[in-house]
Design a protein around this motif. Structure first.
Motif, PDB file in Angstrom:
ATOM      1  N   LYS A  32       2.672   4.541   0.892  1.00  0.00           N
ATOM      2  CA  LYS A  32       2.847   5.185   2.187  1.00  0.00           C
ATOM      3  C   LYS A  32       2.271   6.587   2.128  1.00  0.00           C
ATOM      4  O   LYS A  32       2.397   7.292   1.133  1.00  0.00           O
ATOM      5  CB  LYS A  32       4.321   5.262   2.557  1.00  0.00           C
ATOM      6  CG  LYS A  32       4.913   3.934   2.927  1.00  0.00           C
ATOM      7  CD  LYS A  32       6.291   4.118   3.498  1.00  0.00           C
ATOM      8  CE  LYS A  32       6.814   2.789   4.009  1.00  0.00           C
ATOM      9  NZ  LYS A  32       8.110   2.937   4.660  1.00  0.00           N
ATOM     10  N   THR A  33       1.697   6.962   3.196  1.00  0.00           N
ATOM     11  CA  THR A  33       1.177   8.323   3.293  1.00  0.00           C
ATOM     12  C   THR A  33       1.934   9.038   4.395  1.00  0.00           C
ATOM     13  O   THR A  33       2.309   8.443   5.410  1.00  0.00           O
ATOM     14  CB  THR A  33      -0.332   8.321   3.612  1.00  0.00           C
ATOM     15  OG1 THR A  33      -0.544   7.587   4.815  1.00  0.00           O
ATOM     16  CG2 THR A  33      -1.121   7.696   2.481  1.00  0.00           C
ATOM     17  N   TYR A  34       2.214  10.281   4.160  1.00  0.00           N
ATOM     18  CA  TYR A  34       2.934  11.091   5.123  1.00  0.00           C
ATOM     19  C   TYR A  34       2.050  12.239   5.564  1.00  0.00           C
ATOM     20  O   TYR A  34       1.309  12.820   4.769  1.00  0.00           O
ATOM     21  CB  TYR A  34       4.219  11.649   4.502  1.00  0.00           C
ATOM     22  CG  TYR A  34       5.176  10.581   4.045  1.00  0.00           C
ATOM     23  CD1 TYR A  34       5.941   9.876   4.958  1.00  0.00           C
ATOM     24  CD2 TYR A  34       5.312  10.263   2.695  1.00  0.00           C
ATOM     25  CE1 TYR A  34       6.828   8.895   4.554  1.00  0.00           C
ATOM     26  CE2 TYR A  34       6.190   9.281   2.283  1.00  0.00           C
ATOM     27  CZ  TYR A  34       6.940   8.600   3.217  1.00  0.00           C
ATOM     28  OH  TYR A  34       7.812   7.635   2.813  1.00  0.00           O
ATOM     29  N   SER A  35       2.188  12.573   6.812  1.00  0.00           N
ATOM     30  CA  SER A  35       1.387  13.677   7.317  1.00  0.00           C
ATOM     31  C   SER A  35       1.962  14.997   6.823  1.00  0.00           C
ATOM     32  O   SER A  35       3.144  15.107   6.482  1.00  0.00           O
ATOM     33  CB  SER A  35       1.369  13.656   8.851  1.00  0.00           C
ATOM     34  OG  SER A  35       2.645  13.968   9.356  1.00  0.00           O
ATOM     35  N   GLU A  93       0.856  -1.173   0.000  1.00  0.00           N
ATOM     36  CA  GLU A  93       0.000   0.000   0.000  1.00  0.00           C
ATOM     37  C   GLU A  93       0.896   1.228   0.000  1.00  0.00           C
ATOM     38  O   GLU A  93       1.929   1.247   0.661  1.00  0.00           O
ATOM     39  CB  GLU A  93      -0.906  -0.006   1.235  1.00  0.00           C
ATOM     40  CG  GLU A  93      -1.896  -1.137   1.200  1.00  0.00           C
ATOM     41  CD  GLU A  93      -2.853  -1.060   2.383  1.00  0.00           C
ATOM     42  OE1 GLU A  93      -3.054   0.045   2.910  1.00  0.00           O
ATOM     43  OE2 GLU A  93      -3.370  -2.107   2.755  1.00  0.00           O
TER      44      GLU A  93
END
Length: 188
Positions: free
Chosen positions: A47-50, A45
């Motif tokens: 990656k998501t970063y804030s 999946e």
């Protein structure tokens, strides 16, 4: 003896090749081999970063670039790595003497900048031309095969600048004397 054996095998090769292992043997060998693991593909999946994390990284990059730019500017102001004393100590002393003399004379000439900007502009144009030549000589000094000759040319340039500045100061003095005499005669 080995040559006779090789010749014998070469001559009777067909007789040796008539017996081949059967298909059953190969099937048994394959069964004993370890089975290859089935490849399980896991979908990664993304990656998501804030936003805070991204902003911290961006701020760090800007800070590092700023420090690098600041260091570049301050190291760029240093004179090239030519040691004048190593070329000729006497010439190095003369160069230092005339350079400080030129700077002092320039400071004196700058005093007329507010009083008479046109005169100052005419004077500074001449000095700027000679200063540009001096800077070119200074730049060429590092790569010149005859550094002593370039250093002598730099000193000569500074001597001429000193002479021109002395003449300019004399003109300023004469101009000021004329103004005061003219002012005194008008007041009488």
């Amino acid at each position: 003896m080995s040559k006779q054996l090789e010749d014998f095998i070469r001559n009777n090769r067909r007789q040796f090749d008539d017996l081949e292992p059967g298909d059953e043997l190969w099937a048994r060998i394959e069964q004993r081999l370890p089975q290859p693991a089935k490849e399980v593909q896991l979908k990664r999946e993304p990656k998501t970063y804030s936003l805070g994390f991204v902003l911290k990284i961006a701020a760090s990059i800007v800070l590092i670039m700023g420090i690098g730019f600041f260091a570049y500017l301050h190291t760029g102001k240093k004179q090239p790595g030519v040691d004048l004393a190593a070329i000729n100590p006497e010439y190095a002393k003369q160069q230092m003497h005339y350079a400080s003399l030129v700077e002092a004379k320039r400071t004196e000439v700058r005093t007329i900048a507010k009083a008479d900007p046109k005169l100052y502009q005419a004077f500074s144009t001449e000095i700027e031309k000679m200063d540009a030549t001096y800077k070119k000589l200074n730049h060429d000094l590092a790569t010149s095969p005859n550094q002593e000759r370039v250093l002598r040319a730099m000193i000569r340039n500074l001597q001429i600048q000193t002479q021109v500045l002395n003449q300019q100061l004399e003109v300023i003095e004469q101009y000021n004397n004329f103004k005061t005499q003219n002012h005194e005669t008008q007041s009488i």
